[in-house]
Design a protein around this motif. Structure first.
Motif, PDB file in Angstrom:
ATOM      1  N   ASN A 282       0.815  -1.212   0.000  1.00 24.67           N
ATOM      2  CA  ASN A 282       0.000   0.000   0.000  1.00 24.67           C
ATOM      3  C   ASN A 282       0.853   1.268   0.000  1.00 24.67           C
ATOM      4  OD1 ASN A 282      -2.700   1.128   0.106  1.00 24.67           O
ATOM      5  ND2 ASN A 282      -2.170   1.822   2.166  1.00 24.67           N
ATOM      6  N   ASP A 283       2.093   1.149   0.462  1.00 30.54           N
ATOM      7  CA  ASP A 283       3.009   2.293   0.508  1.00 30.54           C
ATOM      8  C   ASP A 283       3.810   2.471  -0.789  1.00 30.54           C
ATOM      9  OD1 ASP A 283       2.184   2.759   3.121  1.00 30.54           O
ATOM     10  OD2 ASP A 283       3.804   1.550   3.980  1.00 30.54           O
ATOM     11  N   LYS A 284       3.651   1.564  -1.711  1.00 34.59           N
ATOM     12  CA  LYS A 284       4.420   1.630  -2.962  1.00 34.59           C
ATOM     13  C   LYS A 284       3.728   2.537  -3.969  1.00 34.59           C
ATOM     14  CE  LYS A 284       6.875  -2.577  -2.308  1.00 34.59           C
ATOM     15  NZ  LYS A 284       8.106  -2.099  -1.763  1.00 34.59           N
ATOM     16  N   ALA A 285       4.479   2.943  -4.984  1.00 36.32           N
ATOM     17  CA  ALA A 285       3.936   3.784  -6.059  1.00 36.32           C
ATOM     18  C   ALA A 285       3.207   2.912  -7.085  1.00 36.32           C
ATOM     19  CB  ALA A 285       5.076   4.549  -6.737  1.00 36.32           C
ATOM     20  N   GLU A 286       2.315   3.541  -7.833  1.00 34.60           N
ATOM     21  CA  GLU A 286       1.618   2.848  -8.918  1.00 34.60           C
ATOM     22  C   GLU A 286       2.593   2.622 -10.067  1.00 34.60           C
ATOM     23  OE1 GLU A 286      -1.170   1.458  -8.859  1.00 34.60           O
ATOM     24  OE2 GLU A 286      -2.165   2.403  -7.162  1.00 34.60           O
ATOM     25  N   PRO A 287       2.484   1.613 -10.863  1.00 32.75           N
ATOM     26  CA  PRO A 287       1.474   0.559 -10.879  1.00 32.75           C
ATOM     27  C   PRO A 287       1.804  -0.610  -9.960  1.00 32.75           C
ATOM     28  CG  PRO A 287       2.887   0.268 -12.771  1.00 32.75           C
ATOM     29  CD  PRO A 287       3.389   1.497 -12.033  1.00 32.75           C
ATOM     30  N   GLU A 288       3.011  -0.567  -9.350  1.00 25.45           N
ATOM     31  CA  GLU A 288       3.442  -1.666  -8.478  1.00 25.45           C
ATOM     32  C   GLU A 288       2.428  -1.921  -7.358  1.00 25.45           C
ATOM     33  OE1 GLU A 288       7.466  -3.050  -6.055  1.00 25.45           O
ATOM     34  OE2 GLU A 288       7.164  -0.926  -6.489  1.00 25.45           O
ATOM     35  N   LYS A 289       1.911  -0.860  -6.762  1.00 23.96           N
ATOM     36  CA  LYS A 289       0.941  -0.973  -5.669  1.00 23.96           C
ATOM     37  C   LYS A 289      -0.276  -1.786  -6.111  1.00 23.96           C
ATOM     38  CE  LYS A 289      -2.171   1.885  -2.902  1.00 23.96           C
ATOM     39  NZ  LYS A 289      -2.509   3.258  -2.489  1.00 23.96           N
ATOM     40  N   SER A 290      -0.877  -1.425  -7.217  1.00 19.93           N
ATOM     41  CA  SER A 290      -2.090  -2.104  -7.692  1.00 19.93           C
ATOM     42  C   SER A 290      -1.828  -3.559  -8.047  1.00 19.93           C
ATOM     43  CB  SER A 290      -2.666  -1.383  -8.909  1.00 19.93           C
ATOM     44  OG  SER A 290      -3.054  -0.087  -8.559  1.00 19.93           O
ATOM     45  N   ILE A 291      -0.702  -3.795  -8.705  1.00 26.08           N
ATOM     46  CA  ILE A 291      -0.366  -5.167  -9.111  1.00 26.08           C
ATOM     47  C   ILE A 291      -0.187  -6.055  -7.885  1.00 26.08           C
ATOM     48  CG2 ILE A 291       1.416  -6.598 -10.212  1.00 26.08           C
ATOM     49  CD1 ILE A 291       1.865  -4.150 -12.136  1.00 26.08           C
TER      50      ILE A 291
END
Length: 183
Positions: free
Chosen positions: A34-43
């Motif tokens: 949840n603390d990561k940036a998109e698109p990594e967070k969504s994946i």
């Protein structure tokens, strides 16, 4: 019949604990994602949502229910229910208190499951790491009481449990320190 029921009870206790141990690890990874940036967070969160749902609803909940089914069957089939109010059965009464508290913990994990499924992350990964150890804290006295039974010294058992909790919490603190230094 008693030993088959006991074997099934133990099998489902083991799978239930395995589910509780792993589900919180997944909650931790999901909170960190949840603390990561998109698109990594969504994946990551999409993948963790699938894993969490399958583990919780496919393994952990059924194991908790089957543990609850086979536990009383073992108790009544083995005649342990007749000793609950005697000194010889005091270990079982204490064990049942820990088991009830374990189910309370299980329901707290269900609340976390529902929160994370709704995208609500109220707890940091560090707090979840501490919460992950609660199942271990219940596992130790439940197994000790079930195997040692009435020969367990209550005082030494309590001292041992407190010592075990201190070691666990110290290990979490040390791990956090090492992770902080690494990053």
């Amino acid at each position: 019949m008693y030993f088959y029921l006991k074997a099934l009870h133990i099998i489902f206790v083991v799978t239930w604990f395995a589910g509780m141990f792993y589900i919180v690890r997944l909650f931790i990874y999901n909170a960190e994602a949840n603390d990561k940036a998109e698109p990594e967070k969504s994946i990551l969160q999409k993948q963790f949502a699938i894993m969490i749902k399958r583990l919780w609803l496919g393994i952990t909940w059924p194991s908790a229910i089957l543990t609850l089914v086979f536990g009383p069957l073992v108790m009544f089939n083995g005649g342990w229910n007749k000793t609950l109010d005697s000194e010889a059965g005091r270990w079982l009464a204490v064990k049942l208190v820990f088991v009830v508290l374990l189910y309370v913990y299980h329901f707290s994990l269900h609340a976390l499951y529902k929160q994370q499924a709704a995208g609500i992350f109220r707890f940091s990964s560090q707090k979840l790491r501490v919460w992950n150890e609660v199942a271990t804290i219940f596992l130790v006295p439940i197994v000790m009481l079930a195997t040692v039974k009435s020969s367990l010294s209550w005082l030494w058992g309590l001292i041992g449990l407190v010592g075990f909790i201190i070691v666990l919490m110290s290990a979490i603190k040390i791990y956090k320190t090492l992770r902080t230094r690494k990053s």
